[in-house]
Scaffold this motif. Sequence first.
Motif, PDB file in Angstrom:
ATOM      1  N   HIS A  97       0.840  -1.211   0.000  1.00  0.00           N
ATOM      2  CA  HIS A  97       0.000   0.000   0.000  1.00  0.00           C
ATOM      3  C   HIS A  97       0.868   1.252   0.000  1.00  0.00           C
ATOM      4  O   HIS A  97       0.574   2.214  -0.711  1.00  0.00           O
ATOM      5  N   ASP A  98       1.932   1.229   0.794  1.00  0.00           N
ATOM      6  CA  ASP A  98       2.840   2.384   0.839  1.00  0.00           C
ATOM      7  C   ASP A  98       3.527   2.592  -0.513  1.00  0.00           C
ATOM      8  O   ASP A  98       3.689   3.732  -0.955  1.00  0.00           O
ATOM      9  N   GLY A 103       3.767   5.831  -5.744  1.00  0.00           N
ATOM     10  CA  GLY A 103       3.801   5.838  -7.200  1.00  0.00           C
ATOM     11  C   GLY A 103       4.592   4.697  -7.823  1.00  0.00           C
ATOM     12  O   GLY A 103       4.825   4.705  -9.029  1.00  0.00           O
ATOM     13  N   VAL A 104       4.980   3.717  -7.027  1.00  0.00           N
ATOM     14  CA  VAL A 104       5.681   2.552  -7.574  1.00  0.00           C
ATOM     15  C   VAL A 104       4.660   1.686  -8.310  1.00  0.00           C
ATOM     16  O   VAL A 104       3.564   1.436  -7.798  1.00  0.00           O
ATOM     17  N   LEU A 111       0.342  -8.880  -3.217  1.00  0.00           N
ATOM     18  CA  LEU A 111      -0.610  -8.866  -2.116  1.00  0.00           C
ATOM     19  C   LEU A 111      -1.055  -7.430  -1.850  1.00  0.00           C
ATOM     20  O   LEU A 111      -0.260  -6.588  -1.436  1.00  0.00           O
ATOM     21  N   LEU A 112      -2.310  -7.174  -2.113  1.00  0.00           N
ATOM     22  CA  LEU A 112      -2.872  -5.837  -1.939  1.00  0.00           C
ATOM     23  C   LEU A 112      -4.337  -6.007  -1.573  1.00  0.00           C
ATOM     24  O   LEU A 112      -5.093  -6.628  -2.313  1.00  0.00           O
ATOM     25  N   ALA A 117      -5.033  -1.097   4.151  1.00  0.00           N
ATOM     26  CA  ALA A 117      -4.421   0.212   3.871  1.00  0.00           C
ATOM     27  C   ALA A 117      -4.194   0.955   5.182  1.00  0.00           C
ATOM     28  O   ALA A 117      -5.093   1.080   6.012  1.00  0.00           O
ATOM     29  N   GLY A 118      -2.963   1.412   5.386  1.00  0.00           N
ATOM     30  CA  GLY A 118      -2.621   2.177   6.577  1.00  0.00           C
ATOM     31  C   GLY A 118      -2.455   1.359   7.845  1.00  0.00           C
ATOM     32  O   GLY A 118      -2.286   1.921   8.925  1.00  0.00           O
ATOM     33  N   LYS A 119      -2.490   0.047   7.745  1.00  0.00           N
ATOM     34  CA  LYS A 119      -2.367  -0.838   8.916  1.00  0.00           C
ATOM     35  C   LYS A 119      -0.921  -1.262   9.110  1.00  0.00           C
ATOM     36  O   LYS A 119      -0.133  -1.305   8.175  1.00  0.00           O
ATOM     37  N   THR A 120      -0.589  -1.612  10.329  1.00  0.00           N
ATOM     38  CA  THR A 120       0.746  -2.132  10.623  1.00  0.00           C
ATOM     39  C   THR A 120       0.802  -3.612  10.269  1.00  0.00           C
ATOM     40  O   THR A 120      -0.233  -4.288  10.197  1.00  0.00           O
ATOM     41  N   ALA A 121       1.997  -4.104  10.107  1.00  0.00           N
ATOM     42  CA  ALA A 121       2.182  -5.532   9.826  1.00  0.00           C
ATOM     43  C   ALA A 121       1.611  -6.374  10.966  1.00  0.00           C
ATOM     44  O   ALA A 121       1.029  -7.432  10.731  1.00  0.00           O
TER      45      ALA A 121
END
Length: 166
Positions: A97-98, A103-104, A111-112, A117-121
Amino acid sequence: MSSKAFQAAKIKMVMSRPFFASILLGLDVIEDPAEKNLRIDGKTLAYGPEFFESKTLHEAEFALCQNVMHVALGHHLRMSGRIPKLWNDACDYAVNHDLAAAGVVLPKGVLLDPRFAGKTAESIYAVLQAEEEQKKRQEQQQQQRLFRAGRSMFLVLLIKQEQQPV
């Protein structure tokens, strides 16, 4: 000696993604013919030469960015006895997500999941672990149902056989 494909991805990263490149350039990089993929431990990035030869430039850049983000976020230090495959997946969900936000270009099949989104591992790992446990429980329940159904069929056949005249 590094493969040309690796060098091309590294140069692209230096030119267009200086944050990621600064982390990469701080790592020991080893081309390891025995390695089929990428392996990173926080200090060393080891890769198999065929890994980069089989990738497009965007895929190679993504792979490098993803791996240096694992280092930047200290994922190798935060595993804490977790199941390695599940932890790696959780880290990939978090990082991808990051990377997309930066823009990568993400290759197909990474895995998406918008839930992460915005969560920690760690929080993603907890969800994945709960889902794995739920899946195992469902599989066990299904096996029990099949066993009971099989046992019932066996008893019906046994009763029928006993009722037949000799």
